[in-house]
Design a protein around this motif. Structure first.
Motif, short mmCIF file in Angstrom:
data_model
loop_
_atom_site.label_atom_id
_atom_site.label_comp_id
_atom_site.label_asym_id
_atom_site.label_seq_id
_atom_site.Cartn_x
_atom_site.Cartn_y
_atom_site.Cartn_z
N GLY A 69 65.14 -26.54 -20.54
CA GLY A 69 65.65 -25.59 -21.54
C GLY A 69 66.87 -24.86 -21.02
N LEU A 70 66.81 -24.41 -19.78
CA LEU A 70 67.95 -23.73 -19.15
C LEU A 70 69.15 -24.68 -19.06
N TYR A 71 68.88 -25.92 -18.68
CA TYR A 71 69.97 -26.90 -18.56
C TYR A 71 70.66 -27.13 -19.90
N TYR A 72 69.86 -27.35 -20.94
CA TYR A 72 70.47 -27.66 -22.24
C TYR A 72 71.12 -26.44 -22.89
N LEU A 73 70.60 -25.25 -22.62
CA LEU A 73 71.29 -24.06 -23.12
C LEU A 73 72.64 -23.92 -22.41
N GLY A 74 72.68 -24.26 -21.12
CA GLY A 74 73.95 -24.28 -20.39
C GLY A 74 74.93 -25.25 -21.02
N CYS A 75 74.44 -26.43 -21.37
CA CYS A 75 75.30 -27.42 -22.03
C CYS A 75 75.80 -26.90 -23.37
N ALA A 76 74.92 -26.19 -24.10
CA ALA A 76 75.31 -25.63 -25.40
C ALA A 76 76.43 -24.61 -25.24
N TYR A 77 76.33 -23.76 -24.22
CA TYR A 77 77.40 -22.79 -23.96
C TYR A 77 78.68 -23.49 -23.50
N PHE A 78 78.53 -24.51 -22.68
CA PHE A 78 79.71 -25.20 -22.16
C PHE A 78 80.52 -25.87 -23.27
N HIS A 79 79.80 -26.47 -24.24
CA HIS A 79 80.47 -27.20 -25.32
C HIS A 79 80.65 -26.37 -26.59
N GLY A 80 80.06 -25.17 -26.62
CA GLY A 80 80.15 -24.36 -27.83
C GLY A 80 79.33 -24.93 -28.96
N GLN A 81 78.10 -25.32 -28.68
CA GLN A 81 77.23 -25.94 -29.68
C GLN A 81 76.26 -24.93 -30.29
N TYR A 82 75.63 -25.33 -31.40
CA TYR A 82 74.60 -24.54 -32.09
C TYR A 82 75.12 -23.15 -32.49
N GLY A 83 76.40 -23.06 -32.77
CA GLY A 83 76.99 -21.80 -33.20
C GLY A 83 77.34 -20.85 -32.08
N LEU A 84 77.14 -21.25 -30.82
CA LEU A 84 77.47 -20.39 -29.69
C LEU A 84 78.96 -20.46 -29.39
N GLU A 85 79.49 -19.34 -28.92
CA GLU A 85 80.88 -19.32 -28.48
C GLU A 85 80.97 -20.00 -27.12
N GLN A 86 81.96 -20.83 -26.93
CA GLN A 86 82.11 -21.54 -25.66
C GLN A 86 82.26 -20.56 -24.50
N ASN A 87 81.44 -20.75 -23.47
CA ASN A 87 81.43 -19.82 -22.34
C ASN A 87 81.04 -20.60 -21.08
N GLN A 88 82.04 -21.05 -20.32
CA GLN A 88 81.78 -21.87 -19.15
C GLN A 88 81.09 -21.09 -18.04
N SER A 89 81.40 -19.82 -17.88
CA SER A 89 80.77 -19.01 -16.85
C SER A 89 79.27 -18.88 -17.12
N ARG A 90 78.92 -18.63 -18.37
CA ARG A 90 77.51 -18.54 -18.75
C ARG A 90 76.81 -19.88 -18.55
N ALA A 91 77.51 -20.96 -18.87
CA ALA A 91 76.95 -22.30 -18.68
C ALA A 91 76.60 -22.52 -17.22
#
Length: 227
Positions: A69-91
Protein backbone atom coordinates in the motif's frame (compact mmCIF):
# COMPACT_ATOMS: atom_id res chain seq x y z
CA UNK A 1 -2.21 -19.12 -10.92
CA UNK A 2 1.08 -19.91 -9.22
CA UNK A 3 3.22 -18.94 -12.21
CA UNK A 4 5.82 -16.23 -11.79
CA UNK A 5 5.03 -13.02 -13.70
CA UNK A 6 7.64 -12.21 -16.38
CA UNK A 7 9.30 -8.82 -16.76
CA UNK A 8 8.30 -6.18 -17.53
CA UNK A 9 5.68 -6.65 -14.82
CA UNK A 10 3.34 -3.92 -16.08
CA UNK A 11 2.78 -5.78 -19.35
CA UNK A 12 1.42 -8.91 -17.68
CA UNK A 13 -0.05 -7.83 -14.35
CA UNK A 14 -2.31 -5.19 -12.78
CA UNK A 15 -2.45 -3.72 -9.29
CA UNK A 16 -5.85 -4.00 -7.61
CA UNK A 17 -6.56 -1.08 -5.28
CA UNK A 18 -8.80 -3.21 -3.05
CA UNK A 19 -5.99 -5.41 -1.73
CA UNK A 20 -2.99 -3.72 -3.42
CA UNK A 21 -2.01 -7.10 -4.84
CA UNK A 22 -0.32 -7.23 -8.24
CA UNK A 23 -2.34 -9.87 -10.05
CA UNK A 24 -1.57 -11.74 -13.25
CA UNK A 25 -3.71 -10.41 -16.12
CA UNK A 26 -4.25 -14.01 -17.19
CA UNK A 27 -5.87 -14.77 -13.82
CA UNK A 28 -8.08 -11.70 -14.20
CA UNK A 29 -9.13 -12.84 -17.67
CA UNK A 30 -9.77 -16.36 -16.37
CA UNK A 31 -12.03 -14.90 -13.66
CA UNK A 32 -14.03 -13.04 -16.30
CA UNK A 33 -14.36 -16.20 -18.41
CA UNK A 34 -15.55 -18.20 -15.40
CA UNK A 35 -18.39 -15.75 -14.80
CA UNK A 36 -16.92 -13.76 -11.91
CA UNK A 37 -16.82 -10.60 -13.98
CA UNK A 38 -14.33 -7.88 -13.12
CA UNK A 39 -14.17 -8.56 -9.39
CA UNK A 40 -10.71 -9.02 -7.88
CA UNK A 41 -9.66 -12.68 -8.27
CA UNK A 42 -7.77 -12.44 -4.96
CA UNK A 43 -10.18 -10.77 -2.52
CA UNK A 44 -13.40 -10.88 -4.58
CA UNK A 45 -13.97 -7.11 -4.30
CA UNK A 46 -15.67 -5.25 -7.18
CA UNK A 47 -13.54 -2.66 -9.02
CA UNK A 48 -13.47 0.90 -7.69
CA UNK A 49 -16.10 3.15 -9.23
CA UNK A 50 -13.77 6.15 -9.49
CA UNK A 51 -10.34 7.52 -8.55
CA UNK A 52 -11.55 8.73 -5.17
CA UNK A 53 -12.71 5.26 -4.18
CA UNK A 54 -9.52 3.63 -5.49
CA UNK A 55 -7.36 6.11 -3.54
CA UNK A 56 -9.39 5.50 -0.39
CA UNK A 57 -8.76 1.77 -0.69
CA UNK A 58 -5.03 2.27 -1.08
CA UNK A 59 -4.94 4.66 1.87
CA UNK A 60 -6.76 2.06 3.96
CA UNK A 61 -3.94 -0.41 3.24
CA UNK A 62 -1.40 2.31 4.10
CA UNK A 63 -3.13 2.83 7.45
CA UNK A 64 -2.71 -0.92 8.04
CA UNK A 65 1.04 -0.56 7.39
CA UNK A 66 0.87 -2.70 4.27
CA UNK A 67 4.23 -2.26 2.45
CA UNK A 68 2.53 -2.66 -0.91
CA UNK A 69 0.00 0.00 0.00
CA UNK A 70 2.82 2.39 0.87
CA UNK A 71 4.63 1.52 -2.35
CA UNK A 72 1.62 2.10 -4.58
CA UNK A 73 0.64 5.33 -2.82
CA UNK A 74 4.21 6.47 -3.51
CA UNK A 75 3.73 5.60 -7.17
CA UNK A 76 0.44 7.53 -7.17
CA UNK A 77 2.18 10.64 -5.82
CA UNK A 78 5.09 10.23 -8.22
CA UNK A 79 2.83 10.05 -11.30
CA UNK A 80 0.03 12.29 -10.03
CA UNK A 81 -2.60 9.54 -10.14
CA UNK A 82 -6.04 9.17 -8.50
CA UNK A 83 -6.47 12.93 -8.36
CA UNK A 84 -3.30 13.51 -6.31
CA UNK A 85 -0.98 16.38 -7.10
CA UNK A 86 2.38 15.14 -8.34
CA UNK A 87 4.85 15.15 -5.46
CA UNK A 88 8.16 13.34 -5.92
CA UNK A 89 9.43 14.12 -2.41
CA UNK A 90 6.32 12.55 -0.88
CA UNK A 91 6.69 9.57 -3.22
CA UNK A 92 10.23 8.98 -2.00
CA UNK A 93 9.14 9.21 1.65
CA UNK A 94 6.50 6.55 1.07
CA UNK A 95 8.87 4.30 -0.89
CA UNK A 96 11.48 4.61 1.83
CA UNK A 97 8.91 3.67 4.47
CA UNK A 98 7.71 0.73 2.37
CA UNK A 99 11.28 -0.46 1.82
CA UNK A 100 11.90 -0.47 5.58
CA UNK A 101 9.03 -2.90 6.14
CA UNK A 102 9.70 -5.31 3.29
CA UNK A 103 8.82 -3.99 -0.17
CA UNK A 104 11.59 -4.95 -2.60
CA UNK A 105 9.99 -2.85 -5.34
CA UNK A 106 10.13 0.21 -3.08
CA UNK A 107 13.73 -0.62 -2.17
CA UNK A 108 14.54 -0.67 -5.88
CA UNK A 109 12.93 2.76 -6.36
CA UNK A 110 14.93 4.15 -3.43
CA UNK A 111 18.13 2.66 -4.85
CA UNK A 112 17.54 4.25 -8.26
CA UNK A 113 16.73 7.59 -6.64
CA UNK A 114 19.91 7.66 -4.55
CA UNK A 115 22.16 6.37 -7.30
CA UNK A 116 20.88 8.69 -10.04
CA UNK A 117 20.36 11.66 -7.71
CA UNK A 118 16.84 12.35 -8.94
CA UNK A 119 13.41 12.69 -7.30
CA UNK A 120 14.72 15.58 -5.25
CA UNK A 121 17.69 13.69 -3.81
CA UNK A 122 21.38 14.48 -3.93
CA UNK A 123 23.70 11.82 -5.33
CA UNK A 124 24.61 9.07 -2.89
CA UNK A 125 25.80 6.29 -5.17
CA UNK A 126 27.11 4.12 -2.35
CA UNK A 127 23.74 4.13 -0.61
CA UNK A 128 21.99 3.56 -3.91
CA UNK A 129 24.14 0.50 -4.60
CA UNK A 130 23.43 -0.92 -1.14
CA UNK A 131 19.69 -0.57 -1.71
CA UNK A 132 19.91 -2.13 -5.16
CA UNK A 133 22.04 -5.01 -3.91
CA UNK A 134 19.58 -5.75 -1.12
CA UNK A 135 16.62 -5.62 -3.50
CA UNK A 136 18.47 -7.88 -5.96
CA UNK A 137 19.10 -10.50 -3.27
CA UNK A 138 15.34 -10.46 -2.63
CA UNK A 139 14.68 -11.32 -6.27
CA UNK A 140 14.17 -7.89 -7.86
CA UNK A 141 15.02 -8.29 -11.55
CA UNK A 142 15.11 -4.54 -12.22
CA UNK A 143 17.66 -3.99 -9.43
CA UNK A 144 19.82 -6.85 -10.67
CA UNK A 145 19.83 -5.44 -14.19
CA UNK A 146 20.67 -1.94 -12.92
CA UNK A 147 23.64 -3.36 -11.00
CA UNK A 148 24.86 -4.92 -14.24
CA UNK A 149 24.66 -1.57 -15.99
CA UNK A 150 26.47 0.16 -13.13
CA UNK A 151 29.31 -2.37 -13.19
CA UNK A 152 29.57 -2.13 -16.97
CA UNK A 153 29.79 1.67 -16.85
CA UNK A 154 32.50 1.35 -14.20
CA UNK A 155 34.52 -0.97 -16.44
CA UNK A 156 33.88 -4.05 -14.28
CA UNK A 157 32.75 -6.21 -17.17
CA UNK A 158 33.06 -9.56 -15.41
CA UNK A 159 30.86 -8.36 -12.56
CA UNK A 160 28.41 -6.85 -15.02
CA UNK A 161 28.21 -10.17 -16.84
CA UNK A 162 27.42 -12.04 -13.63
CA UNK A 163 24.52 -9.68 -12.86
CA UNK A 164 23.19 -9.93 -16.41
CA UNK A 165 23.45 -13.73 -16.33
CA UNK A 166 21.29 -13.88 -13.20
CA UNK A 167 18.60 -11.51 -14.49
CA UNK A 168 18.55 -13.10 -17.97
CA UNK A 169 17.79 -16.44 -16.33
CA UNK A 170 14.87 -14.70 -14.56
CA UNK A 171 13.36 -13.82 -17.94
CA UNK A 172 14.81 -10.33 -18.46
CA UNK A 173 15.24 -9.81 -22.22
CA UNK A 174 17.30 -6.62 -21.79
CA UNK A 175 19.95 -8.56 -19.87
CA UNK A 176 20.06 -11.29 -22.49
CA UNK A 177 20.61 -8.65 -25.17
CA UNK A 178 23.35 -7.10 -23.02
CA UNK A 179 25.13 -10.46 -22.80
CA UNK A 180 24.88 -10.80 -26.57
CA UNK A 181 26.66 -7.44 -26.91
CA UNK A 182 29.32 -8.57 -24.43
CA UNK A 183 29.77 -11.73 -26.50
CA UNK A 184 30.12 -9.66 -29.69
CA UNK A 185 32.75 -7.55 -27.92
CA UNK A 186 34.65 -10.70 -26.85
CA UNK A 187 33.91 -10.08 -23.17
CA UNK A 188 31.47 -12.97 -22.72
CA UNK A 189 32.27 -16.40 -24.12
CA UNK A 190 30.09 -18.34 -26.54
CA UNK A 191 29.38 -20.83 -23.75
CA UNK A 192 28.25 -18.04 -21.40
CA UNK A 193 25.93 -16.57 -24.00
CA UNK A 194 24.51 -20.03 -24.78
CA UNK A 195 23.97 -20.63 -21.06
CA UNK A 196 22.20 -17.29 -20.67
CA UNK A 197 20.03 -17.92 -23.74
CA UNK A 198 18.95 -21.35 -22.49
CA UNK A 199 18.25 -19.96 -19.02
CA UNK A 200 16.19 -17.13 -20.48
CA UNK A 201 14.21 -19.48 -22.71
CA UNK A 202 13.57 -21.87 -19.81
CA UNK A 203 12.34 -19.00 -17.63
CA UNK A 204 10.01 -17.70 -20.34
CA UNK A 205 8.61 -21.20 -20.90
CA UNK A 206 8.01 -21.74 -17.18
CA UNK A 207 6.13 -18.43 -16.92
CA UNK A 208 4.07 -18.93 -20.06
CA UNK A 209 0.28 -18.79 -19.67
CA UNK A 210 -2.26 -18.85 -22.55
CA UNK A 211 -4.69 -16.54 -20.73
CA UNK A 212 -1.84 -14.17 -19.86
CA UNK A 213 -0.78 -13.95 -23.51
CA UNK A 214 -4.37 -13.31 -24.61
CA UNK A 215 -4.77 -10.59 -21.99
CA UNK A 216 -1.50 -8.93 -23.06
CA UNK A 217 -2.58 -9.03 -26.72
CA UNK A 218 -5.94 -7.46 -25.88
CA UNK A 219 -4.24 -4.70 -23.90
CA UNK A 220 -1.86 -4.01 -26.79
CA UNK A 221 -4.78 -3.72 -29.22
CA UNK A 222 -6.65 -1.42 -26.81
CA UNK A 223 -3.69 0.90 -26.21
CA UNK A 224 -2.91 0.99 -29.94
CA UNK A 225 -6.51 1.93 -30.70
CA UNK A 226 -6.57 4.63 -28.01
CA UNK A 227 -3.24 5.97 -29.27
Amino acid sequence: CTLAIPPPLQEYATMRSCCVKTLCDGCCLSAVKSGLGNICPFCRTPPAKNDEEALGRIQKRVAARDPQGLYYLGCAYFHGQYGLEQNQSRAFELWNEAAEIGSKKALCKVGFAYYDGNRGLSHDKAKGIRCLELAATQGCVESRTKLGLVEYDNGNHDRALRHFMISAKMGEKFSLDAIKILFTDNIATRAQYADALKGYQDAVEEMKSPDREIAAAKLLILTSWEG
